[in-house]
Design a protein around this motif. Structure first.
Motif, PDB file in Angstrom:
ATOM      1  N   MET A  19       0.830  -1.208   0.000  1.00 29.51           N
ATOM      2  CA  MET A  19       0.000   0.000   0.000  1.00 29.51           C
ATOM      3  C   MET A  19       0.869   1.266   0.000  1.00 29.51           C
ATOM      4  O   MET A  19       0.551   2.239  -0.680  1.00 29.51           O
ATOM      5  N   ASP A  20       1.955   1.218   0.792  1.00 30.68           N
ATOM      6  CA  ASP A  20       2.869   2.370   0.814  1.00 30.68           C
ATOM      7  C   ASP A  20       3.517   2.578  -0.554  1.00 30.68           C
ATOM      8  O   ASP A  20       3.651   3.709  -1.034  1.00 30.68           O
ATOM      9  N   GLN A  21       3.933   1.453  -1.184  1.00 27.66           N
ATOM     10  CA  GLN A  21       4.516   1.553  -2.522  1.00 27.66           C
ATOM     11  C   GLN A  21       3.503   2.125  -3.515  1.00 27.66           C
ATOM     12  O   GLN A  21       3.828   2.965  -4.348  1.00 27.66           O
ATOM     13  N   ARG A  22       2.279   1.638  -3.389  1.00 21.98           N
ATOM     14  CA  ARG A  22       1.216   2.114  -4.281  1.00 21.98           C
ATOM     15  C   ARG A  22       0.971   3.613  -4.057  1.00 21.98           C
ATOM     16  O   ARG A  22       0.833   4.378  -5.013  1.00 21.98           O
ATOM     17  N   ALA A  23       0.917   4.022  -2.791  1.00 27.07           N
ATOM     18  CA  ALA A  23       0.705   5.434  -2.479  1.00 27.07           C
ATOM     19  C   ALA A  23       1.867   6.278  -3.001  1.00 27.07           C
ATOM     20  O   ALA A  23       1.670   7.372  -3.552  1.00 27.07           O
ATOM     21  N   GLU A  24       3.084   5.766  -2.848  1.00 22.67           N
ATOM     22  CA  GLU A  24       4.264   6.491  -3.336  1.00 22.67           C
ATOM     23  C   GLU A  24       4.240   6.576  -4.860  1.00 22.67           C
ATOM     24  O   GLU A  24       4.547   7.626  -5.436  1.00 22.67           O
ATOM     25  N   MET A  25       3.841   5.481  -5.520  1.00 24.71           N
ATOM     26  CA  MET A  25       3.768   5.473  -6.981  1.00 24.71           C
ATOM     27  C   MET A  25       2.716   6.484  -7.459  1.00 24.71           C
ATOM     28  O   MET A  25       2.951   7.242  -8.408  1.00 24.71           O
ATOM     29  N   ILE A  26       1.570   6.512  -6.785  1.00 29.65           N
ATOM     30  CA  ILE A  26       0.522   7.460  -7.158  1.00 29.65           C
ATOM     31  C   ILE A  26       0.997   8.893  -6.936  1.00 29.65           C
ATOM     32  O   ILE A  26       0.780   9.777  -7.776  1.00 29.65           O
ATOM     33  N   ALA A  27       1.678   9.136  -5.816  1.00 28.27           N
ATOM     34  CA  ALA A  27       2.206  10.473  -5.539  1.00 28.27           C
ATOM     35  C   ALA A  27       3.228  10.870  -6.603  1.00 28.27           C
ATOM     36  O   ALA A  27       3.237  12.022  -7.066  1.00 28.27           O
ATOM     37  N   ASN A  28       4.091   9.914  -6.991  1.00 32.36           N
ATOM     38  CA  ASN A  28       5.085  10.198  -8.042  1.00 32.36           C
ATOM     39  C   ASN A  28       4.400  10.504  -9.372  1.00 32.36           C
ATOM     40  O   ASN A  28       4.833  11.397 -10.106  1.00 32.36           O
ATOM     41  N   GLU A  29       3.349   9.738  -9.681  1.00 30.38           N
ATOM     42  CA  GLU A  29       2.632   9.978 -10.932  1.00 30.38           C
ATOM     43  C   GLU A  29       1.941  11.339 -10.911  1.00 30.38           C
ATOM     44  O   GLU A  29       1.939  12.057 -11.910  1.00 30.38           O
ATOM     45  N   ILE A  30       1.365  11.688  -9.750  1.00 27.62           N
ATOM     46  CA  ILE A  30       0.728  13.007  -9.636  1.00 27.62           C
ATOM     47  C   ILE A  30       1.776  14.101  -9.785  1.00 27.62           C
ATOM     48  O   ILE A  30       1.564  15.093 -10.488  1.00 27.62           O
ATOM     49  N   GLU A  31       2.921  13.918  -9.161  1.00 30.77           N
ATOM     50  CA  GLU A  31       4.004  14.900  -9.251  1.00 30.77           C
ATOM     51  C   GLU A  31       4.509  15.012 -10.690  1.00 30.77           C
ATOM     52  O   GLU A  31       4.731  16.114 -11.201  1.00 30.77           O
ATOM     53  N   ALA A  32       4.659  13.848 -11.359  1.00 32.64           N
ATOM     54  CA  ALA A  32       5.119  13.854 -12.745  1.00 32.64           C
ATOM     55  C   ALA A  32       4.084  14.528 -13.642  1.00 32.64           C
ATOM     56  O   ALA A  32       4.442  15.294 -14.561  1.00 32.64           O
TER      57      ALA A  32
END
Length: 186
Positions: free
Chosen positions: A59-72
């Motif tokens: 879940m943390d990885q998923r949240a981090e991936m989503i945050a990275n995608e939002i940032e990108a």
């Protein structure tokens, strides 16, 4: 199935009389409650160790991936906006350059037209001057030719009138002197 075996093993190990006493207290099955709570706590510890930790990691990885995608995506949107502004400024600059080129071409065309008209007027003036000089020269030649003819005719007429012949040079000098006096008198 594993859980059932565990419960049965725990029940066999425990003193049957002790659980019986607990089960008979005020109609509550206290022994079952203790075993259930113990098994629940054991299950929670096992879940935390083997399931909850990895699940939270995922879940943390998923949240981090989503945050990275939002940032990108935000970064990409900002870059797109910057590129759009840059393209607009370049387009505006190109329009200004094109307008200045057209204006320069118009000015150069106007200047060339004025130069051509000026050169044509100068050429007309020069040709007119040359024609005037040529006319004056031809007029002088014609006057000189008429004088020559007049002198010749006058000598011929004078020699016939006088009946004698005077030298041609004397006649010529006399006639030219008369013509010069007549020309000054006009």
């Amino acid at each position: 199935m594993f859980l059932d075996t565990f419960v049965l093993a725990a029940a066999n190990v425990a003193d049957a009389g002790f659980l019986q006493k607990l089960n008979n207290v005020d109609g509550l099955n206290l022994g079952d409650i203790i075993v259930t709570v113990f098994l629940f706590l054991l299950l929670m510890i096992l879940l935390k160790k083997f399931a909850w930790g990895p699940l939270m990691g995922i879940m943390d990885q998923r949240a981090e991936m989503i945050a990275n995608e939002i940032e990108a995506a935000e970064k990409s949107r900002t870059e797109s906006k910057d590129l759009l502004e840059e393209q607009r400024s370049l387009l505006k600059e190109a329009r200004n350059d094109a307008q200045s080129i057209v204006e320069n071409a118009r000015e150069q065309g106007e200047k060339q037209r004025e130069d051509i008209v000026k050169a044509a007027r100068n050429e007309v003036g020069r040709l007119k001057e040359e024609a005037t000089q040529e006319i004056a020269s031809e007029k002088e030649k014609a006057v000189a030719a008429v004088r020559e003819e007049f002198v010749s005719l006058s000598v011929l007429a004078a020699s016939k009138v006088l009946g004698k012949e005077i030298s041609e040079e004397d006649n010529r000098a006399l006639i030219e002197e008369t013509i010069a006096k007549a020309g000054d008198g006009q």
